[in-house]
Structures are given as C-alpha cells and as structure tokens.
Design a protein around this motif. Sequence first.
Motif, short mmCIF file in Angstrom:
data_model
loop_
_atom_site.label_atom_id
_atom_site.label_comp_id
_atom_site.label_asym_id
_atom_site.label_seq_id
_atom_site.Cartn_x
_atom_site.Cartn_y
_atom_site.Cartn_z
N GLN A 1 0.83 -1.20 0.00
CA GLN A 1 0.00 0.00 0.00
C GLN A 1 0.87 1.25 0.00
O GLN A 1 1.88 1.32 0.70
CB GLN A 1 -0.91 0.03 1.23
N ASN A 2 0.49 2.24 -0.80
CA ASN A 2 1.20 3.52 -0.82
C ASN A 2 0.87 4.30 0.46
O ASN A 2 -0.31 4.55 0.76
CB ASN A 2 0.79 4.35 -2.04
N ARG A 3 1.91 4.66 1.18
CA ARG A 3 1.73 5.35 2.46
C ARG A 3 2.54 6.64 2.48
O ARG A 3 3.69 6.68 2.00
CB ARG A 3 2.19 4.45 3.61
N ARG A 4 1.94 7.67 3.04
CA ARG A 4 2.66 8.93 3.27
C ARG A 4 3.14 8.92 4.71
O ARG A 4 2.35 8.89 5.64
CB ARG A 4 1.76 10.12 3.01
N LEU A 5 4.47 8.97 4.87
CA LEU A 5 5.07 8.97 6.20
C LEU A 5 5.92 10.22 6.37
O LEU A 5 6.13 10.99 5.41
CB LEU A 5 5.92 7.71 6.39
N TYR A 6 6.45 10.39 7.58
CA TYR A 6 7.21 11.60 7.89
C TYR A 6 8.52 11.24 8.58
O TYR A 6 8.56 10.39 9.47
CB TYR A 6 6.39 12.55 8.77
N LEU A 7 9.58 11.90 8.12
CA LEU A 7 10.90 11.72 8.71
C LEU A 7 11.16 12.84 9.72
O LEU A 7 10.98 14.02 9.41
CB LEU A 7 11.98 11.79 7.63
N ALA A 8 11.56 12.46 10.92
CA ALA A 8 12.07 13.43 11.89
C ALA A 8 13.59 13.36 11.81
O ALA A 8 14.18 12.32 12.13
CB ALA A 8 11.58 13.10 13.30
N VAL A 9 14.23 14.43 11.37
CA VAL A 9 15.66 14.42 11.07
C VAL A 9 16.40 15.38 12.00
O VAL A 9 15.99 16.54 12.16
CB VAL A 9 15.93 14.82 9.60
N PHE A 10 17.48 14.89 12.61
CA PHE A 10 18.34 15.70 13.48
C PHE A 10 19.74 15.75 12.86
O PHE A 10 20.23 14.75 12.31
CB PHE A 10 18.46 15.08 14.88
N THR A 11 20.40 16.90 12.98
CA THR A 11 21.77 17.05 12.50
C THR A 11 22.56 17.91 13.47
O THR A 11 22.18 19.06 13.74
CB THR A 11 21.82 17.69 11.10
N ALA A 12 23.65 17.37 14.00
CA ALA A 12 24.54 18.14 14.87
C ALA A 12 25.35 19.10 14.02
O ALA A 12 25.95 18.70 13.01
CB ALA A 12 25.46 17.20 15.64
N CYS A 13 25.39 20.37 14.41
CA CYS A 13 26.04 21.39 13.57
C CYS A 13 27.55 21.22 13.51
O CYS A 13 28.16 21.48 12.47
CB CYS A 13 25.69 22.79 14.09
N TYR A 14 28.18 20.79 14.59
CA TYR A 14 29.64 20.67 14.60
C TYR A 14 30.10 19.44 13.83
O TYR A 14 30.96 19.53 12.94
CB TYR A 14 30.16 20.60 16.04
N SER A 15 29.54 18.29 14.13
CA SER A 15 30.02 17.04 13.54
C SER A 15 29.25 16.62 12.29
O SER A 15 29.69 15.74 11.56
CB SER A 15 29.91 15.91 14.57
N ASN A 16 28.10 17.25 12.04
CA ASN A 16 27.21 16.86 10.94
C ASN A 16 26.69 15.43 11.13
O ASN A 16 26.38 14.73 10.17
CB ASN A 16 27.92 16.97 9.58
N TYR A 17 26.61 15.00 12.39
CA TYR A 17 26.10 13.67 12.72
C TYR A 17 24.59 13.67 12.50
O TYR A 17 23.88 14.57 12.94
CB TYR A 17 26.41 13.34 14.17
#
Length: 393
Positions: free
Chosen positions: A162-178
């Motif tokens: 089934q086609n589903r619309r989902l959402y990504l919660a994305v975090f990025t550390a500014c110093y390390s780009n982790y």
Amino acid sequence: MAEKQEIIIRYHREGASARKISRDLGLSRKTVSKYIAEYEQALAIQQSHQATADTYLAQPPKYRTGFRHKRRLHEDLQKRIDSYLLQNEEKKRQGLRKQLLLKQDIHQALLKEGYQVGYTTVCNYIRSKVKPSREVFIRQHYEPAHSCEFDWAEVRLQIAGQNRRLYLAVFTACYSNYRFALLFERQDTLAFQASHVAFFAHCGGVFRQMVYDNMRVAVAQFTGPHEREPTLALRQLSSFYHYRYRFCNIARGNEKGHVERSVEVVRRKAFAEKYHFANLQEAQVHLLQTCEQINATYRETKTAQALFAQEKPLLWANPGEMSCYLLETLRVDKQATICYKTNHYSVPDHLVGALLEVKIDAQQLICFYQGKKVATHPRSYLRHNWPDLKPEA
C-alpha cells in the motif's frame, strides 16, 4: 614528430617497406602508411605550393578524433542511463520529487549491474540530457555539543503493498554533521516529542541549543515581527532536558542549512532505490542502518562518527526519558470498543458503557478502568479501521 620524420627518411632514402618500418619502430602499419601517403600527396602538389612537403615534415601529427566511437558509453549503457532518467520523470509525476536518483546514485547502480564506466562519463551524458540546477552553501563555524538542528520531511513508501505517506524526523549536529532520523505516521505533537526523546537517548546527552523553523508543533503563534510563542510541547521538552531553542526567520531555510541538506541526503540514500517494505518496522530499521552508513562516510579527513565522538563527552547529561502521551476519557460502546480518531479498539465486554482513561502515545493506546490496566493496542493511523488484534491486558 621525430617518428614521422624517421618514417619518411627510411621509406624514401633506405627504400624500406611500410611493413618493415612498422616492425622496426614498433608502430601500427596503418599509422606508417598514413604518414607515407600524406607525404607523397604533399610532394605531388609541391609545384604549386613550394613549401608543402617541407611544411608537412615540420608539423606534428594530426589525429582525427571526431570519428572515434566512445568505448565505454556504448548504446546499451546509454539506454540504461535513459531508463533511470525516465524513472526520475515518473517519480516527479507521482509526487516523489524529493526521492530522485542523482548522478552519483545512477553511477553506483550501474556499477552494481556490472557496467565499467567512470563517474565523469555518466555526469557528462546526463548533463547533455538534463539541464542541471546548482545551489550554494556557506560554511559556518560551530562549537562542539553546542547546536543541533531539527526538521520534518515527507516520504512516500509502499508498506505491505500500500502507498503510504510517512514523515521523517531528522536531526543534524552542527559541529560534527552527525545525522539521526526516525519514521512517524504523523507530523504531530506526540511524534515531535517522541523523536526528541529517542534522539537524546541515542546520543547519550543533550545539546545546549536546538534550532527549528516555524513548524506548527514548535510555534504556537507569532507575537511580533520576529517574536514567536513556543508551543506547550516545546516548553515541556526544553524544561525537561534543559536546553535552549532558537527559531529561524521566515523563509530562511539557510539558517538551518545542516538539517536542510541532511533531509535531502537521508531521504535519497534511504528511499530513492528501495521504497517497498513488508512493514513499518522494516523501513525503520533500514533508515537507521542508512544513517549509520552516512555517518561512517568521510567528510574531508574525518567521519561524522569520529567528530561526534569528540563532542559527545561535552553534551549535557541526559536526565532520562520524558513521558510523551495524551490522556483521553472514552466511553465503551455496545460492541465493546472505544473509538479514537475514527478507529475502534476492543476492550473486555463487561466494560460496555463504562468510561475509560486512555493513555495515547505515538505507538500504542493503553486503557485503564478505575486505575487498573485493562487493554493495550498498537495505535492505528488508518481511517475507520477495526484492528484485529485482541486486547492485551
């Protein structure tokens, strides 16, 4: 040029054949024959152009490269690249513009299929087919463990066909780009809080400042040209984990450029090629594995993992996991179910007509009657659904 002169001398002075000259000098017989024919042609017209033969001997060899066929970029390979470009066009029509295959993804896919082709060759061919768009980023300097950025991203996957619309919660550390990301069914308050709880637990500490844009789950209302009132959910997170927060200006995504870039990278790396999964848990595991691979990639001289290892000891202590849930009072209907967000969940039939306290989080519903837990259900995000799972006491 010296080889060309040696060929002419051997042929005219020593009477050597083209075959012998080719063998002695280690050159192709076609090359030797070409130089001899060109020189004899220059001699034939020397009467009208006095310096023709002399000029020919003084000029370096010329090669006709315009008639050469490309050995790597053959017709079969061009058709394969065109098929990937057609896939991108089909994704655009389906609303998947943010999950297109870039040049580097197409090159990696071709290598996996066994084609021997360079990245530059692929880029040049695609550039001849598609007009590129360019974006400029300005690097800034950040202190370790000081700042981290958050953003949402939409992704469309096929879950169990089934086609589903989902959402990504994305975090990025500014110093390390982790980078760290999780999948959620909704872009709501519970998902917003749950994503932060999971991220701080994953990091083993808390950043001093979190950066957001003007998302609804973070900004309750604007109180001035540049003043915003945070939501209750953000105040709860900030108070529990003791971090400061900062909002970007309107339409200034570059003020959180790290996570803006991370959203594109994580979504593309994770779901551009593979977007069919048996269930949501499989997609979640695939996403986390992709983030680990991205963090293990070298950026200049170090990986994001190595840089994050430097700032991890500087993070503020994690006070624990904040409880993220809503409390609702729901009545049990005649079919021994409670209804939440149009979905029905079963409870013991002796509770028909009773009022239950329901604890709702991003993953499940827990039902209580007179302080005692009577049922637990995985939360459904469908519409008008009757989950077949039996209640778990």
